[in-house]
Every structure is written in C-alpha cells, then in structure tokens.
Scaffold this motif. Sequence first.
Motif, PDB file in Angstrom:
ATOM      1  N   UNK A  11       0.814  -1.221   0.000  1.00  0.00           N
ATOM      2  CA  UNK A  11       0.000   0.000   0.000  1.00  0.00           C
ATOM      3  C   UNK A  11       0.848   1.272   0.000  1.00  0.00           C
ATOM      4  N   UNK A  12       2.125   1.136  -0.304  1.00  0.00           N
ATOM      5  CA  UNK A  12       3.009   2.304  -0.343  1.00  0.00           C
ATOM      6  C   UNK A  12       2.435   3.353  -1.286  1.00  0.00           C
ATOM      7  N   UNK A  27      -6.715   2.942  16.089  1.00  0.00           N
ATOM      8  CA  UNK A  27      -5.249   2.887  16.158  1.00  0.00           C
ATOM      9  C   UNK A  27      -4.710   1.550  15.658  1.00  0.00           C
ATOM     10  N   UNK A  28      -5.429   0.462  15.931  1.00  0.00           N
ATOM     11  CA  UNK A  28      -5.015  -0.857  15.461  1.00  0.00           C
ATOM     12  C   UNK A  28      -5.018  -0.903  13.934  1.00  0.00           C
ATOM     13  N   UNK A  34      -0.395   1.268   8.167  1.00  0.00           N
ATOM     14  CA  UNK A  34       0.871   2.002   8.051  1.00  0.00           C
ATOM     15  C   UNK A  34       2.033   1.044   7.856  1.00  0.00           C
ATOM     16  N   UNK A  35       1.989  -0.063   8.545  1.00  0.00           N
ATOM     17  CA  UNK A  35       3.076  -1.050   8.453  1.00  0.00           C
ATOM     18  C   UNK A  35       3.247  -1.576   7.032  1.00  0.00           C
ATOM     19  N   UNK A  36       2.160  -1.630   6.275  1.00  0.00           N
ATOM     20  CA  UNK A  36       2.275  -2.108   4.894  1.00  0.00           C
ATOM     21  C   UNK A  36       2.258  -0.949   3.894  1.00  0.00           C
ATOM     22  N   UNK A  37       2.553   0.245   4.399  1.00  0.00           N
ATOM     23  CA  UNK A  37       2.845   1.362   3.531  1.00  0.00           C
ATOM     24  C   UNK A  37       1.785   2.427   3.353  1.00  0.00           C
TER      25      UNK A  37
END
Length: 70
Positions: A11-12, A27-28, A34-37
């Motif tokens: 997902x960058x 938040x989860x 966010x971790x995958x972009x």
Amino acid sequence: MSAAPLETRPLAGCRVLVADDVDHIRKLYAAALSRIGADVLPATDGTSALAAFEACRRSGRRIAAAVIDH
C-alpha cells in the motif's frame, strides 16, 4: 515498530481513510495499514471522515480506500 521493506509494503503511496469511534480499534487499523505502507487518515466519526474526504478532494489528493465502522 519499524516499517517493512518496500517489497512487502503493497500500500506504499496509498492514502486510506480509517473511521472508527473506538480509539484502540482505529489505532489498530492505522498501525496495521501504516506497516504495509499506507498513508492513514484517521477519523473519529462520520463528520470528521467527511471533512477529511472533502479536504483531500479540494486539494486533489486521492483517497485510495476507506475502512469505516458502522
């Protein structure tokens, strides 16, 4: 938590609107995306989600996806 390598960040460059009134759930989702972009736009309710969407529309920034609580 560090970001994953680029090849595992599908997902960058994608902007994702996350709307949930439950703080820890929002938040989860934001952390996972966010971790995958993803560039996450958090919203606490429908009004703020619509405001974020409209602000992006006016500025020409595209929202690729939305995660919305019912």
